[in-house]
Design a protein around this motif. Sequence first.
Motif, mmCIF file in Angstrom:
data_model
loop_
_atom_site.group_PDB
_atom_site.id
_atom_site.type_symbol
_atom_site.label_atom_id
_atom_site.label_comp_id
_atom_site.label_asym_id
_atom_site.label_seq_id
_atom_site.Cartn_x
_atom_site.Cartn_y
_atom_site.Cartn_z
ATOM 1 N N MET A 216 7.846 10.844 25.413
ATOM 2 C CA MET A 216 8.464 9.667 24.666
ATOM 3 C C MET A 216 7.849 9.526 23.410
ATOM 4 O O MET A 216 6.685 9.535 23.345
ATOM 5 C CB MET A 216 8.357 8.352 25.506
ATOM 6 N N ARG A 217 8.695 9.399 22.374
ATOM 7 C CA ARG A 217 8.269 9.361 20.946
ATOM 8 C C ARG A 217 7.656 7.653 20.511
ATOM 9 O O ARG A 217 8.784 6.831 20.788
ATOM 10 C CB ARG A 217 9.152 9.492 20.089
ATOM 11 N N LYS A 218 6.694 7.507 20.169
ATOM 12 C CA LYS A 218 6.325 6.172 19.938
ATOM 13 C C LYS A 218 6.582 6.026 18.629
ATOM 14 O O LYS A 218 5.918 6.209 17.625
ATOM 15 C CB LYS A 218 4.681 5.886 20.265
ATOM 16 N N LEU A 219 7.393 4.723 18.407
ATOM 17 C CA LEU A 219 7.832 4.429 17.140
ATOM 18 C C LEU A 219 6.994 3.322 16.647
ATOM 19 O O LEU A 219 6.849 3.175 15.447
ATOM 20 C CB LEU A 219 9.147 3.936 17.206
ATOM 21 N N THR A 220 6.135 2.591 17.438
ATOM 22 C CA THR A 220 5.432 1.408 16.955
ATOM 23 C C THR A 220 4.315 2.022 16.248
ATOM 24 O O THR A 220 3.570 1.066 15.773
ATOM 25 C CB THR A 220 4.959 0.635 18.127
ATOM 26 N N ARG A 221 3.836 3.069 16.664
ATOM 27 C CA ARG A 221 2.677 3.586 15.862
ATOM 28 C C ARG A 221 2.598 3.535 14.468
ATOM 29 O O ARG A 221 3.774 3.946 14.015
ATOM 30 C CB ARG A 221 2.177 4.934 16.460
ATOM 31 N N LEU A 222 1.689 3.412 13.848
ATOM 32 C CA LEU A 222 1.541 3.645 12.482
ATOM 33 C C LEU A 222 1.987 4.955 11.972
ATOM 34 O O LEU A 222 1.177 5.980 12.382
ATOM 35 C CB LEU A 222 0.242 3.269 11.953
ATOM 36 N N SER A 223 2.818 5.144 11.285
ATOM 37 C CA SER A 223 3.500 6.633 10.712
ATOM 38 C C SER A 223 2.646 6.735 9.304
ATOM 39 O O SER A 223 2.056 5.923 8.811
ATOM 40 C CB SER A 223 4.682 6.668 10.427
ATOM 41 N N ARG A 224 2.738 8.257 8.810
ATOM 42 C CA ARG A 224 2.068 8.583 7.637
ATOM 43 C C ARG A 224 2.833 7.726 6.501
ATOM 44 O O ARG A 224 2.173 7.434 5.637
ATOM 45 C CB ARG A 224 2.086 9.980 7.434
ATOM 46 N N PHE A 225 4.338 7.413 6.837
ATOM 47 C CA PHE A 225 5.076 6.846 5.787
ATOM 48 C C PHE A 225 4.450 5.119 5.586
ATOM 49 O O PHE A 225 4.359 4.780 4.498
ATOM 50 C CB PHE A 225 6.449 6.810 6.137
ATOM 51 N N ASN A 226 4.256 4.770 6.820
ATOM 52 C CA ASN A 226 3.728 3.179 6.845
ATOM 53 C C ASN A 226 2.457 3.111 6.047
ATOM 54 O O ASN A 226 2.481 2.351 5.215
ATOM 55 C CB ASN A 226 3.616 2.866 8.154
ATOM 56 N N VAL A 227 1.572 4.170 6.115
ATOM 57 C CA VAL A 227 0.287 4.018 5.452
ATOM 58 C C VAL A 227 0.312 4.396 4.077
ATOM 59 O O VAL A 227 -0.043 3.442 3.130
ATOM 60 C CB VAL A 227 -0.719 4.990 6.099
ATOM 61 N N ALA A 228 1.247 5.223 3.634
ATOM 62 C CA ALA A 228 1.533 5.479 2.380
ATOM 63 C C ALA A 228 2.065 4.307 1.675
ATOM 64 O O ALA A 228 1.609 3.869 0.537
ATOM 65 C CB ALA A 228 2.430 6.705 2.193
ATOM 66 N N SER A 229 3.076 3.574 2.061
ATOM 67 C CA SER A 229 3.742 2.496 1.488
ATOM 68 C C SER A 229 2.545 1.268 1.450
ATOM 69 O O SER A 229 2.758 0.859 0.336
ATOM 70 C CB SER A 229 5.101 2.152 2.104
ATOM 71 N N LEU A 230 2.162 0.899 2.274
ATOM 72 C CA LEU A 230 1.076 0.028 2.146
ATOM 73 C C LEU A 230 -0.154 0.208 1.091
ATOM 74 O O LEU A 230 -0.234 -0.547 0.397
ATOM 75 C CB LEU A 230 0.266 -0.243 3.539
ATOM 76 N N ALA A 231 -0.529 1.461 1.222
ATOM 77 C CA ALA A 231 -1.560 1.914 0.078
ATOM 78 C C ALA A 231 -0.919 1.683 -1.338
ATOM 79 O O ALA A 231 -1.613 1.244 -2.149
ATOM 80 C CB ALA A 231 -2.085 3.235 0.373
ATOM 81 N N LEU A 232 0.125 2.130 -1.410
ATOM 82 C CA LEU A 232 0.880 2.280 -2.827
ATOM 83 C C LEU A 232 1.097 0.998 -3.170
ATOM 84 O O LEU A 232 0.617 0.236 -4.336
ATOM 85 C CB LEU A 232 2.126 2.949 -2.858
ATOM 86 N N GLY A 233 1.696 0.083 -2.233
ATOM 87 C CA GLY A 233 1.975 -1.453 -2.572
ATOM 88 C C GLY A 233 0.573 -2.194 -2.834
ATOM 89 O O GLY A 233 0.561 -2.916 -3.907
ATOM 90 N N LEU A 234 -0.410 -1.977 -2.226
ATOM 91 C CA LEU A 234 -1.567 -2.634 -2.502
ATOM 92 C C LEU A 234 -2.211 -2.233 -3.906
ATOM 93 O O LEU A 234 -2.543 -3.188 -4.691
ATOM 94 C CB LEU A 234 -2.541 -2.584 -1.164
ATOM 95 N N ALA A 235 -2.108 -1.003 -4.325
ATOM 96 C CA ALA A 235 -2.534 -0.517 -5.258
ATOM 97 C C ALA A 235 -1.928 -1.123 -6.575
ATOM 98 O O ALA A 235 -2.324 -1.480 -7.679
ATOM 99 C CB ALA A 235 -2.395 1.237 -5.441
ATOM 100 N N PHE A 236 -0.630 -1.034 -6.408
ATOM 101 C CA PHE A 236 0.433 -1.739 -7.455
ATOM 102 C C PHE A 236 0.087 -3.367 -7.653
ATOM 103 O O PHE A 236 -0.097 -3.636 -8.860
ATOM 104 C CB PHE A 236 1.777 -1.747 -6.662
ATOM 105 N N LEU A 237 -0.273 -3.869 -6.682
ATOM 106 C CA LEU A 237 -0.789 -5.457 -6.691
ATOM 107 C C LEU A 237 -2.227 -5.659 -7.385
ATOM 108 O O LEU A 237 -2.348 -6.493 -8.214
ATOM 109 C CB LEU A 237 -0.743 -5.992 -5.209
ATOM 110 N N TYR A 238 -3.089 -4.636 -7.007
ATOM 111 C CA TYR A 238 -4.454 -4.751 -7.700
ATOM 112 C C TYR A 238 -4.858 -4.117 -8.813
ATOM 113 O O TYR A 238 -5.479 -4.504 -9.497
ATOM 114 C CB TYR A 238 -5.385 -4.508 -6.211
ATOM 115 N N LEU A 239 -4.279 -2.974 -9.028
ATOM 116 C CA LEU A 239 -4.773 -2.190 -10.211
ATOM 117 C C LEU A 239 -4.614 -2.907 -11.489
ATOM 118 O O LEU A 239 -5.692 -2.738 -12.183
ATOM 119 C CB LEU A 239 -3.952 -0.779 -10.170
ATOM 120 N N PRO A 240 -3.682 -3.410 -11.763
ATOM 121 C CA PRO A 240 -3.329 -4.064 -13.197
ATOM 122 C C PRO A 240 -4.282 -5.117 -13.405
ATOM 123 O O PRO A 240 -5.021 -5.406 -14.394
ATOM 124 C CB PRO A 240 -1.841 -4.633 -12.964
ATOM 125 N N ILE A 241 -4.694 -5.755 -12.193
ATOM 126 C CA ILE A 241 -5.868 -6.837 -12.304
ATOM 127 C C ILE A 241 -7.094 -6.440 -12.430
ATOM 128 O O ILE A 241 -7.982 -6.780 -13.318
ATOM 129 C CB ILE A 241 -5.855 -7.967 -11.132
#
Lengths: 270, 304
Positions: free
Chosen positions: A1-26
């Motif tokens: 069975m494929r587990k969808l609930t696990r954190l995928s690479r895409f999830n990690v990447a979008s989170l990291a990019l999102g947080l970088a976007f929020l914090y880098l300018p400041i």
Amino acid sequence: MRKLTRLSRFNVASLALGLAFLYLPILILVIYSFNASRLVTVWGGWSLRWYHEFFNDRAMIEAAWMSFRVAVSSATIATLLGTLAAVALSRGERFRGRTLFSGMLYAPLVMPEVITGLSLLLLFVALNAERGFWTVTIAHTTLTMCFVAVVVQSRLGSLDRSLEEAAMDLGCDPVRAFVAVTLPLIAPAIVAGWMLAFTLSLDDLVIASFTTGPGSATLPIRIYSEVRLGVKPEINAICTLVIALIAAVIVIASLASKLSSSQGESAAPL
Amino acid sequence: MSARRIFARPARFAAIAPYVWMVLFFLVPFAFVLKISLSQTAIAQPPYEPVFDLTAGWEALKAAFAALGIDNFRLLVSDDIYVFAYVRSLTVAVTATVLLLLIGYPIAYGMARLPKRWQAVAMVLVIVPFWTSFLIRIYAWINILQHDGLLNQILLALHLVSQPVVWLSTDTAMYIGIVYSYLPFMILPLYATLAKMEPMLEEAASDLGAPPWQVFWLVTFPLSLPGVGAGVLLCFIPIVGEFVIPDLLAGSNSLMIGQTLWLEFFTNKDWPVASAAAIVLLVVLLLPLLLYERLQKRQLEQGR
């Protein structure tokens, strides 16, 4: 069975990019506030020069002091009124005009600030009120008490009512039950509400511009007029100081809620 | 009488102070906006007429009422500047909201997939920039986007461009600013619905052979619609009236309605037209709110 609930690479990447976007300018802004160079974009080594400049800028200091006084007084009044409103809405059940009341409380949350500012100014002009500290304070109280009400109401909603009822069974009248039992339990939300009102008031440009009078500009109004004329390194320093103040406020708020959570109740995050 | 009912009575009295405050400083001001939107511009203090003088007697008051008219609204409909301003505000708000949804959804989705302990941390991290001054965050982007700013320096150093690109005073800069400022407003409601969702539903769909994109499109996304609605509304409405971001980041060639209203008020000192523009803006914004409420009601009825 494929587990969808696990954190995928895409999830990690979008989170990291999102947080970088929020914090880098400041982060960049803060770093450049210590720049020795007069040019905003050329790095000339670390320096406190622009902080020094700010502390010698009388007009800016006065605006900052005005903003601070408005923020403290409007946040305090807003917390009182907002908490009362939250209690009425979550414990008062049906009363006459309840729908209008909750409508008025939620409307300013989404209303464009130009409209709120314009309407309050027209009121003050019609009343012939002298514009300055008090008119801005009233305007900010009106806006921020709605935020306080939402924060406190969500806390009251998640509270177990049987605690209040137990106190009343043991002979407390409702008001004493509220003060002795409910109030300490919702205290973190009230503190968080005050902090939110404080920062919102400190931050507001549009409503303050409409409701203030000549000679009593708030810090955002001054920053705004400077920024429109072009970027000045001094602004970087002022902005960093404001960020530091707000960060301190957040730390105190989270400490306050942690303190109360160690007393048994889990504190709800904002 | 149960304890709950006894509590209800004093709690109602708690409403009095905030109620009176909101009527005085929220409801009554709107009556003034409405009245002044029907008035004429005048070179006087205050810069409109008629002024109601309650002490002048009944006849004077009646005359003042008769002097009200809808000329300002006619002007708004017939003057291209205002029509364009409303159209532009709506276009910008729709575009920005779509961008926010596209950018915010993956972030909220990633947050909801984190282990519980990290979810709380991620939420704090998303909220903190919201506490940081709005003007400062826009100012931070001016630093980055200006002619010799960091972005152009990086692009030049990487030899991606040979000349500095003009970022400031463009719509691109404005959209960056809007998305940056409103992102937490989109992420939080989305995250709230996604985190509550039962992971078993997705697993079941996947067990039945659906590829991931189908799981997302047929299961996850429809279930997250309440969050999408709340996020869209929370962003769309204030963006329509946005003033500061377009003023600082976009060019001055085409104004949004918030800016037009501001200019009309402070530069032209035409208070009646500014008031009329505010009323129209309010009406425009009520439409999506009412639509949202109806959709929600229908969803509730279907749920039964």
